[in-house]
Design a protein around this motif. Sequence first.
Motif, short mmCIF file in Angstrom:
data_model
loop_
_atom_site.label_atom_id
_atom_site.label_comp_id
_atom_site.label_asym_id
_atom_site.label_seq_id
_atom_site.Cartn_x
_atom_site.Cartn_y
_atom_site.Cartn_z
N ALA A 293 13.14 -0.85 -3.25
CA ALA A 293 11.74 -1.27 -3.28
C ALA A 293 11.42 -1.67 -4.72
O ALA A 293 10.65 -1.00 -5.41
N PRO A 294 12.03 -2.77 -5.19
CA PRO A 294 11.93 -3.09 -6.63
C PRO A 294 10.52 -3.29 -7.14
O PRO A 294 10.23 -2.98 -8.29
N HIS A 295 9.60 -3.76 -6.27
CA HIS A 295 8.26 -4.02 -6.82
C HIS A 295 7.45 -2.75 -7.07
O HIS A 295 6.35 -2.79 -7.58
N TYR A 296 8.06 -1.58 -6.76
CA TYR A 296 7.44 -0.31 -7.17
C TYR A 296 7.26 -0.28 -8.68
O TYR A 296 6.27 0.23 -9.19
N TYR A 297 8.23 -0.86 -9.42
CA TYR A 297 8.16 -0.81 -10.89
C TYR A 297 7.10 -1.75 -11.45
O TYR A 297 6.60 -1.53 -12.54
N ARG A 298 6.75 -2.77 -10.68
CA ARG A 298 5.59 -3.61 -11.05
C ARG A 298 4.30 -2.83 -10.79
O ARG A 298 3.41 -2.76 -11.64
N ILE A 299 4.21 -2.20 -9.63
CA ILE A 299 3.01 -1.42 -9.27
C ILE A 299 2.82 -0.26 -10.25
O ILE A 299 1.70 0.02 -10.70
N PHE A 300 3.92 0.39 -10.62
CA PHE A 300 3.89 1.49 -11.59
C PHE A 300 3.30 1.01 -12.93
O PHE A 300 2.40 1.64 -13.49
N ARG A 301 3.76 -0.15 -13.40
CA ARG A 301 3.24 -0.65 -14.68
C ARG A 301 1.79 -1.14 -14.56
O ARG A 301 1.00 -0.95 -15.47
N GLN A 302 1.45 -1.75 -13.42
CA GLN A 302 0.06 -2.15 -13.22
C GLN A 302 -0.86 -0.93 -13.25
O GLN A 302 -1.94 -0.97 -13.86
N GLY A 303 -0.42 0.14 -12.60
CA GLY A 303 -1.22 1.36 -12.54
C GLY A 303 -1.40 1.99 -13.91
O GLY A 303 -2.51 2.41 -14.29
N SER B 106 0.83 -1.21 0.00
CA SER B 106 0.00 0.00 0.00
C SER B 106 0.87 1.26 0.00
O SER B 106 0.52 2.27 -0.61
N THR B 107 2.04 1.20 0.66
CA THR B 107 2.96 2.34 0.67
C THR B 107 3.50 2.60 -0.74
O THR B 107 3.57 3.75 -1.19
N LEU B 108 3.86 1.53 -1.45
CA LEU B 108 4.36 1.69 -2.82
C LEU B 108 3.26 2.19 -3.75
O LEU B 108 3.54 2.95 -4.69
N LYS B 109 2.01 1.82 -3.48
CA LYS B 109 0.89 2.35 -4.29
C LYS B 109 0.74 3.85 -4.04
O LYS B 109 0.45 4.61 -4.97
N TRP B 110 0.96 4.27 -2.80
CA TRP B 110 0.92 5.70 -2.50
C TRP B 110 2.03 6.45 -3.25
O TRP B 110 1.80 7.53 -3.80
N PHE B 111 3.22 5.87 -3.29
CA PHE B 111 4.32 6.45 -4.07
C PHE B 111 3.88 6.66 -5.52
O PHE B 111 4.12 7.71 -6.11
N TYR B 112 3.26 5.63 -6.08
CA TYR B 112 2.82 5.70 -7.47
C TYR B 112 1.80 6.82 -7.66
O TYR B 112 1.87 7.59 -8.62
N GLU B 113 0.86 6.91 -6.73
CA GLU B 113 -0.18 7.96 -6.82
C GLU B 113 0.42 9.36 -6.74
O GLU B 113 -0.09 10.31 -7.33
N MET B 114 1.51 9.47 -5.98
CA MET B 114 2.14 10.78 -5.80
C MET B 114 3.12 11.13 -6.93
O MET B 114 3.60 12.26 -7.00
N ARG B 115 3.41 10.17 -7.79
CA ARG B 115 4.43 10.33 -8.83
C ARG B 115 4.26 11.62 -9.63
O ARG B 115 5.23 12.36 -9.85
N ASP B 116 3.05 11.89 -10.09
CA ASP B 116 2.81 13.07 -10.93
C ASP B 116 2.39 14.30 -10.13
O ASP B 116 2.24 15.38 -10.70
N LYS B 117 2.20 14.12 -8.82
CA LYS B 117 1.74 15.25 -8.00
C LYS B 117 2.91 15.98 -7.35
O LYS B 117 2.79 17.14 -6.99
N SER B 118 4.03 15.30 -7.20
CA SER B 118 5.17 15.92 -6.52
C SER B 118 5.92 16.86 -7.47
O SER B 118 6.21 16.49 -8.61
N PRO B 119 6.24 18.07 -7.00
CA PRO B 119 6.99 19.00 -7.87
C PRO B 119 8.47 18.66 -7.98
O PRO B 119 9.20 19.26 -8.77
N ILE B 120 8.95 17.69 -7.16
CA ILE B 120 10.35 17.27 -7.26
C ILE B 120 10.39 15.78 -7.58
O ILE B 120 9.39 15.08 -7.48
N GLN B 121 11.57 15.31 -7.99
CA GLN B 121 11.73 13.88 -8.28
C GLN B 121 11.46 13.10 -6.99
O GLN B 121 12.00 13.43 -5.93
N PHE B 122 10.62 12.08 -7.09
CA PHE B 122 10.17 11.37 -5.89
C PHE B 122 9.97 9.91 -6.22
O PHE B 122 9.09 9.55 -7.00
N LYS B 123 10.83 9.05 -5.69
CA LYS B 123 10.66 7.62 -5.94
C LYS B 123 11.33 6.81 -4.84
O LYS B 123 12.31 7.25 -4.24
N PRO B 124 10.79 5.62 -4.58
CA PRO B 124 11.38 4.78 -3.53
C PRO B 124 12.63 4.06 -4.03
O PRO B 124 12.79 3.82 -5.22
#
Length: 373
Positions: free
Chosen positions: A246-256, A225-243
Amino acid sequence: MSHPHATKAPHGQGHPGGRPGGEKKYLPRLIAWEVTRSCVLNCVHCRAAAKYGPYPGELNTEEAFRFLDDVKSFSDPIIILTGGEPMMRADIYDIAKYGTKIGLRMVMAPCGLLVTEELAQKMKDSGIMRVSLSIDGLTAEQHNNFRRVEGAFESVMKAIENFKKVGLEFQVNTTITKHNVKDLPKLLEMVIKLGAVAYHPFLLVPTGRGKELVDQEIPPAEYESTLKWFYEMRDKSPIQFKPTCAPHYYRIFRQGEKEKGVAVTPESHGLDAMTKGCMGGQSFAFVSHVGKVQICGFLEEEAGDIKKEPFSKIWSDSQLFKKMRDLDNYHGKCGICEYRRVCGGCRARAFAISGDYLAAEPFCTYEPVKAKK
């Protein structure tokens, strides 16, 4: 240890391309080099269990230059000068200058305690392009308890002011544990207000002193759920923001993106489309204070020793690196997962939990399509 990354791939190097016959060409894009293990902090999560030092067997200046020459001879990565506390090396500015002179992008990960305005200027003058600093809590008490040094939080804030005065860009990293995961939105807000160019929270890997923090690792469902929150914030953050870590972030990113009907390409998604979860031995390497080469700082399996053979040879011939690149032969569900080429699981976490660095990522809740049949 905290890593400052670049916002772009190093000049002249993008996604690993193909070779005749379809063999993939692997080149390092990032090398984290533990220039010293000596440190002024005593962090509860330290993978190196670093102390003040000195530590015997660290590379001398000539060996350091030779290593950078060898790296430059076949690749063009970002060199992360980390530690311990890299500022405790007397020749650190000479090393940074030399790397800059031969065309490498040099960045540094100091802990903050030693950063005066004069030394911040010296870093900039030596060619350091970015620094990273760690903030592990919203308050001084939270951060200092984690770092186990009184005044650590205040020193980071002072370091930030000094970097701003000299115009040296900085990023902030946070090690995420149960004690601060709920504060992530406020931490992001704080980092933006401080003027950082990037925020890279690290998901705890229980190695070194971090083994004592196994009970502080957030559980797999909350991790997801934390990595899903990262994904949701990806386009909202004015600065570069990524975990990070946490390799499965890139799976969650593609699923989203798939759910939105969006194809992920380098043209549409930049580095996010080209970056893989675990890059260890594929586009990332770690070099220890005594020259041991590893896939990352959290997995102490040795790929080679730069005191005995060139880094370029270790990079191409190491059996450990070859195993990291052979994703189809990972064990358990990681070896059959349809997202293995963009995720790969955390090899250090797999090793810490199971003793097998090729085992399935223990903190992933996803069931591969093949496994469901």
